[in-house]
Motif scaffolding. Structure first.
Motif, short mmCIF file in Angstrom:
data_model
loop_
_atom_site.label_atom_id
_atom_site.label_comp_id
_atom_site.label_asym_id
_atom_site.label_seq_id
_atom_site.Cartn_x
_atom_site.Cartn_y
_atom_site.Cartn_z
N VAL A 181 -8.33 1.73 2.73
CA VAL A 181 -7.74 2.89 3.39
C VAL A 181 -7.20 2.46 4.75
O VAL A 181 -6.09 2.81 5.13
CB VAL A 181 -8.77 4.03 3.55
N THR A 182 -7.99 1.70 5.48
CA THR A 182 -7.59 1.14 6.76
C THR A 182 -8.53 -0.01 7.09
O THR A 182 -9.61 -0.12 6.50
CB THR A 182 -7.59 2.20 7.88
N ASP A 226 -12.87 5.20 -6.54
CA ASP A 226 -12.59 6.34 -7.41
C ASP A 226 -13.63 6.29 -8.52
O ASP A 226 -13.55 5.46 -9.42
CB ASP A 226 -11.17 6.25 -7.99
N ILE A 271 -3.35 -2.34 3.84
CA ILE A 271 -3.70 -0.99 3.40
C ILE A 271 -3.15 -0.79 1.99
O ILE A 271 -2.00 -1.12 1.71
CB ILE A 271 -3.15 0.06 4.38
N GLY A 272 -3.98 -0.31 1.10
CA GLY A 272 -3.58 -0.08 -0.28
C GLY A 272 -4.00 -1.18 -1.23
O GLY A 272 -3.92 -1.01 -2.44
N THR A 311 -10.01 0.79 -2.92
CA THR A 311 -8.72 0.60 -2.26
C THR A 311 -8.92 0.64 -0.75
O THR A 311 -9.64 1.51 -0.25
CB THR A 311 -7.75 1.72 -2.69
N ARG A 343 -15.94 7.08 -0.07
CA ARG A 343 -15.54 6.13 0.98
C ARG A 343 -16.73 5.36 1.51
O ARG A 343 -17.85 5.88 1.58
CB ARG A 343 -14.83 6.85 2.12
N VAL A 371 -12.92 1.67 2.83
CA VAL A 371 -12.37 1.58 1.48
C VAL A 371 -12.72 2.86 0.72
O VAL A 371 -13.67 3.57 1.08
CB VAL A 371 -12.92 0.34 0.73
N GLU A 372 -11.95 3.12 -0.32
CA GLU A 372 -12.21 4.31 -1.13
C GLU A 372 -12.35 3.92 -2.59
O GLU A 372 -11.45 3.33 -3.17
CB GLU A 372 -11.09 5.33 -0.96
N PRO A 409 -13.50 10.75 -5.10
CA PRO A 409 -13.34 9.72 -4.06
C PRO A 409 -14.65 9.49 -3.31
O PRO A 409 -15.35 10.45 -2.97
CB PRO A 409 -12.27 10.30 -3.14
#
Length: 130
Positions: free
Chosen positions: A51-52, A75, A94-95, A49, A82, A72-73, A80
């Motif tokens: 993150v910024t 899972d 973002i997201g 995902t 990054r 990005v992160e 988590p």
């Protein structure tokens, strides 16, 4: 990233897992508690995902311009992880979910200050999955 799997067409985007369950990317020889890695996680098999992200319009020599970069992160089993890397596009928010996409040349080896044979030039960019 590792080139240990010579038989594979693409190198893996490897992270290190430690005995306490933590995972780091890039892998470090020692975890935060000083222990050695106990396993390897291939992040190229996961999505992440955003993150910024940002766009650099003044990248270093040999790096495309504009250069879209994101944190990005992933899972991984609830842990988590990054990573910082290039995006394939600026059409992200973002997201958004992204997937690692292998590329043979992240930078132009002839435009840098290092000898081209002194390092690897390949790696992963992040591409939106939607």
């Amino acid at each position: 990233m590792s080139h240990e799997n010579v038989a594979d067409a693409e190198p893996r985007m490897e992270a290190a897992r430690y005995a306490d369950g933590s995972i780091t990317y890039p892998p470090h020889p020692l975890g935060s508690d000083g222990s050695e890695p106990v396993d390897v996680v291939d992040l190229s098999e996961h999505t992440a995902t955003v993150v910024t992200w940002t766009t650099s319009t003044a990248p270093p020599p040999g790096v495309r311009e504009p250069n879209h970069l994101a944190i990005v992160e992933f899972d991984v089993d609830g842990q988590p992880v990054r990573a910082l890397g290039q995006l394939t596009t600026n059409e992200v928010e973002i997201g958004d979910d992204v997937a690692p996409v292998y590329t043979e040349e992240l930078r132009d080896p002839d435009a840098g200050i290092r000898e081209p044979a002194s390092q690897d030039w390949d790696g992963y960019r992040f591409e939106p999955t939607d």
